[in-house]
Scaffold this motif. Structure first.
Motif, mmCIF file in Angstrom:
data_model
loop_
_atom_site.group_PDB
_atom_site.id
_atom_site.type_symbol
_atom_site.label_atom_id
_atom_site.label_comp_id
_atom_site.label_asym_id
_atom_site.label_seq_id
_atom_site.Cartn_x
_atom_site.Cartn_y
_atom_site.Cartn_z
ATOM 1 N N LYS A 108 17.487 -14.412 18.066
ATOM 2 C CA LYS A 108 17.123 -13.463 17.378
ATOM 3 C C LYS A 108 17.272 -12.569 17.582
ATOM 4 C CE LYS A 108 12.759 -14.959 19.367
ATOM 5 N NZ LYS A 108 12.816 -16.728 19.321
ATOM 6 N N MET A 161 5.181 -15.122 12.343
ATOM 7 C CA MET A 161 6.211 -15.566 12.612
ATOM 8 C C MET A 161 6.387 -15.553 14.392
ATOM 9 S SD MET A 161 8.824 -13.204 10.613
ATOM 10 C CE MET A 161 7.778 -13.071 9.254
ATOM 11 N N ASN A 162 5.527 -15.000 15.020
ATOM 12 C CA ASN A 162 5.597 -14.947 16.587
ATOM 13 C C ASN A 162 3.786 -16.079 17.122
ATOM 14 O OD1 ASN A 162 4.572 -14.152 18.944
ATOM 15 N ND2 ASN A 162 6.473 -14.109 19.478
ATOM 16 N N GLY A 163 4.343 -17.362 17.564
ATOM 17 C CA GLY A 163 3.607 -18.318 16.967
ATOM 18 C C GLY A 163 2.090 -18.317 18.919
ATOM 19 N N THR A 164 3.306 -17.570 19.292
ATOM 20 C CA THR A 164 2.612 -16.703 20.884
ATOM 21 C C THR A 164 0.907 -15.749 20.356
ATOM 22 O OG1 THR A 164 4.049 -17.260 21.929
ATOM 23 C CG2 THR A 164 2.489 -15.851 23.238
ATOM 24 N N GLU A 193 6.945 -15.422 26.434
ATOM 25 C CA GLU A 193 8.432 -15.551 27.430
ATOM 26 C C GLU A 193 8.315 -14.547 28.798
ATOM 27 O OE1 GLU A 193 10.965 -15.687 24.715
ATOM 28 O OE2 GLU A 193 10.314 -15.886 23.235
ATOM 29 N N ASP A 199 6.707 -10.560 23.173
ATOM 30 C CA ASP A 199 5.795 -11.704 22.012
ATOM 31 C C ASP A 199 4.147 -10.648 21.939
ATOM 32 O OD1 ASP A 199 6.563 -13.806 21.878
ATOM 33 O OD2 ASP A 199 5.391 -14.299 24.106
ATOM 34 N N ASP A 204 10.076 -9.942 19.033
ATOM 35 C CA ASP A 204 10.229 -11.204 18.758
ATOM 36 C C ASP A 204 9.757 -10.669 17.157
ATOM 37 O OD1 ASP A 204 11.033 -13.979 19.439
ATOM 38 O OD2 ASP A 204 8.547 -14.313 18.192
ATOM 39 N N LYS A 208 13.081 -11.451 13.753
ATOM 40 C CA LYS A 208 13.134 -11.897 12.819
ATOM 41 C C LYS A 208 12.464 -11.343 11.090
ATOM 42 C CE LYS A 208 10.834 -15.670 16.327
ATOM 43 N NZ LYS A 208 9.194 -16.114 16.626
ATOM 44 N N GLY A 303 6.860 -22.812 15.019
ATOM 45 C CA GLY A 303 7.574 -21.742 15.081
ATOM 46 C C GLY A 303 8.433 -22.093 16.219
ATOM 47 N N ALA A 304 8.114 -23.129 17.170
ATOM 48 C CA ALA A 304 8.476 -23.198 18.320
ATOM 49 C C ALA A 304 8.104 -24.725 18.858
ATOM 50 C CB ALA A 304 8.264 -22.065 19.754
HETATM 51 N N1 HSE Z 1 7.665 -16.334 21.551
HETATM 52 C C1 HSE Z 1 8.246 -17.221 20.569
HETATM 53 C C2 HSE Z 1 7.341 -17.097 19.892
HETATM 54 C C3 HSE Z 1 8.880 -18.234 20.547
HETATM 55 O O1 HSE Z 1 6.170 -17.459 20.280
HETATM 56 O O2 HSE Z 1 7.106 -17.827 18.892
HETATM 57 C C4 HSE Z 1 9.931 -18.976 19.026
HETATM 58 O O3 HSE Z 1 10.537 -17.794 18.540
#
Ligand code: HSE
Ligand code: NAP
Length: 432
Positions: A108, A161-164, A193, A199, A204, A208, A303-304
């Protein structure tokens, strides 16, 4: 079925790359049946050839240089899963497109920074540049926007859109732990990351969102115009107070075309706890798409991770094997219009939390600032915490709908009153 295989050159043998190797190892016959031809890996590249990768790579040629891999005669599709928006990922992707190879990437950052030039290069050569894995991992949101919803005028794109970040926020809430403790947990678990600010700084997720905006609104990718605020300042106090009022805090992306231009923001927001976004737990992603004909679509999923991202890469590969090539961002890149960035102006209710000197007239001064900024108060209360050691008064205010500019003005006026003990917190309450 054609006997002519589609030949992949795979650059990157980490989480995503090995996931692709494993799917092709396990499901070669299924992939061939769906593709109408066999799909094979011919050559691979990574930094360290000696690394144990939990997969048999002995049948594949090894290239030390990803650019050499991208331009090999026996490669039809260059699969870029190395990462990074400059360096080898960019050089090899450009080289592949110049050599007339299709490209599938999960990157991305690369597309957020160079999407327009890469899309023009791909389309000039009549090859595909696909990136399903780059946005929301295993959720087929690019396909949904470019194909299933192609007959709609898109009104709004929203999502987590960021799972973390979602893991950190939901874990703080569930365990009652402060941000820094959960951030360290996430680091130990390997969720962050290499540069954690990608993140927790919202970058990130901003990458997206900028890619989805381009497809949704027919504009050139404008990552620099995304209003970004990370989750580093979200406190456990705010999470708990929001919860008491029926809201959860999410790092929420919102993109919409307005009369003033394109609004794109990726910021912490309050969303109703009972809404699909409010219910989203852990590392899961959710994208909400609103079209004029279809109404609202909600897509939810991982998402990951190895399986989900490789699933998305393979979806792109199989489309290419079937001979399906569409414009990278849904319409030809030369027809994408430059985005006119607009700062978010859509009014919304706001959550305000502040510590005030506990003395007569303090609250009245704050209320006056709000009144003078044209902001009406919906709810207001003073919080008395048992653990409170000082005499400060914690005041919580929920406003009626107000514009971001009016809120900013009121906050600047608060600081002139002399009654603030700390910087006030203001979080938008998003209607979802
Ligand atoms: N660091 C990203 C997340 C990984 O936590 O969503 C997937 O793009
Ligand atoms: P990763 O596990 O760190 O793997 C990266 C791979 O690329 C490694 O095999 C590494 O080689 C190789 N590599 C890095 N620099 C290279 C170079 N200069 N030359 C050759 N090879 C190089 O990363 P990942 O998680 O798979 O992510 C890959 C891409 O997918 C990134 O763009 C990421 O943002 C994206 N993505 C990842 C996820 C996810 O869940 N992981 C989700 C969505 C998107 P070595 O192994 O030898 O070090």
């Amino acid at each position: 079925m054609s006997s002519q295989p589609l030949r992949l050159g795979l650059a990157g043998l980490g989480t995503v790359g090995i996931g692709v190797v494993k799917i092709l190892e396990r499901e070669a016959a299924l992939v061939a049946a769906r593709s109408g031809r066999p799909v094979v890996i011919t050559a691979v590249s990574a930094r360290d050839r000696a690394k144990n990768r939990d997969a048999d790579l002995s049948a594949f040629a090894w290239e030390t240089d990803p650019v050499a891999l991208a331009t090999r005669d026996d490669v039809d599709v260059f699969v870029e899963v190395m990462g990074g928006h400059e360096g080898p990922a960019k050089a090899a992707t450009e080289a592949a497109l110049a050599a007339g190879k299709h490209v599938v990437t999960a990157n991305k950052a690369l597309l957020a920074h160079h999407g327009q030039a890469l899309a023009e290069a791909a389309e000039a050569r009549g090859v595909a540049l696909r990136f399903e894995a780059a946005v929301a991992g295993g959720i087929p949101v690019i396909k949904a926007l470019t194909e299933g919803l192609a007959g709609n005028r898109i009104k709004r794109v929203m999502g987590v859109m960021n799972g973390t970040c979602n893991y950190i926020l939901t874990r703080m809430q569930a365990a009652g732990l402060p941000y820094q403790t959960v951030f360290e947990e996430a680091r130990q678990l390997g969720y962050l990351e290499a540069d954690p600010n990608l993140d927790v700084g919202g970058i990130d997720a901003g990458h997206k969102l900028s890619l989805l905006s381009s497809i949704a609104f027919g504009t050139r990718v404008a990552f620099d115009a995304v209003e970004l605020e990370g989750i580093g300042n979200v406190s456990i106090d705010d999470i708990n107070l929001a919860d008491d009022m029926g809201y959860h805090i999410k790092l929420l992306g919102v993109a919409q075309m307005t009369g003033r231009g394109l609004e794109q923001r990726m910021t912490p927001c309050l969303v109703p706890a009972e809404s699909p976004l409010g219910q989203l737990q852990g590392g899961t992603n959710m994208v909400v798409l609103e079209g004029d004909s279809v109404g609202q679509i909600v897509l939810r999923g991982p998402g990951a991770g190895m399986g989900p991202t490789a699933s998305a890469v393979m979806g792109d590969v199989i489309d290419i094997a079937r001979g399906f090539v569409r414009p990278v961002f849904g319409i030809p890149a030369t027809q994408l219009t430059p985005a006119v960035p607009a700062r978010a102006a859509t009014p919304a209710p706001y959550y305000l939390r502040m510590a005030l000197l506990d003395k007569p007239g303090a609250l009245a001064k704050i209320a006056t600032c709000l009144g003078e900024a044209g902001i009406s108060i919906d709810q207001m209360r003073q919080i008395n915490r048992e653990d409170q050691e000082d005499d400060d008064a914690i005041v919580l205010i929920v406003t009626h709908k107000a514009s971001p500019a009016d809120i900013e003005h009121a906050l600047s006026q608060f600081s002139q009153t002399g009654v603030l003990v700390d910087r006030p917190v203001a979080i938008r309450i998003e209607e979802v």
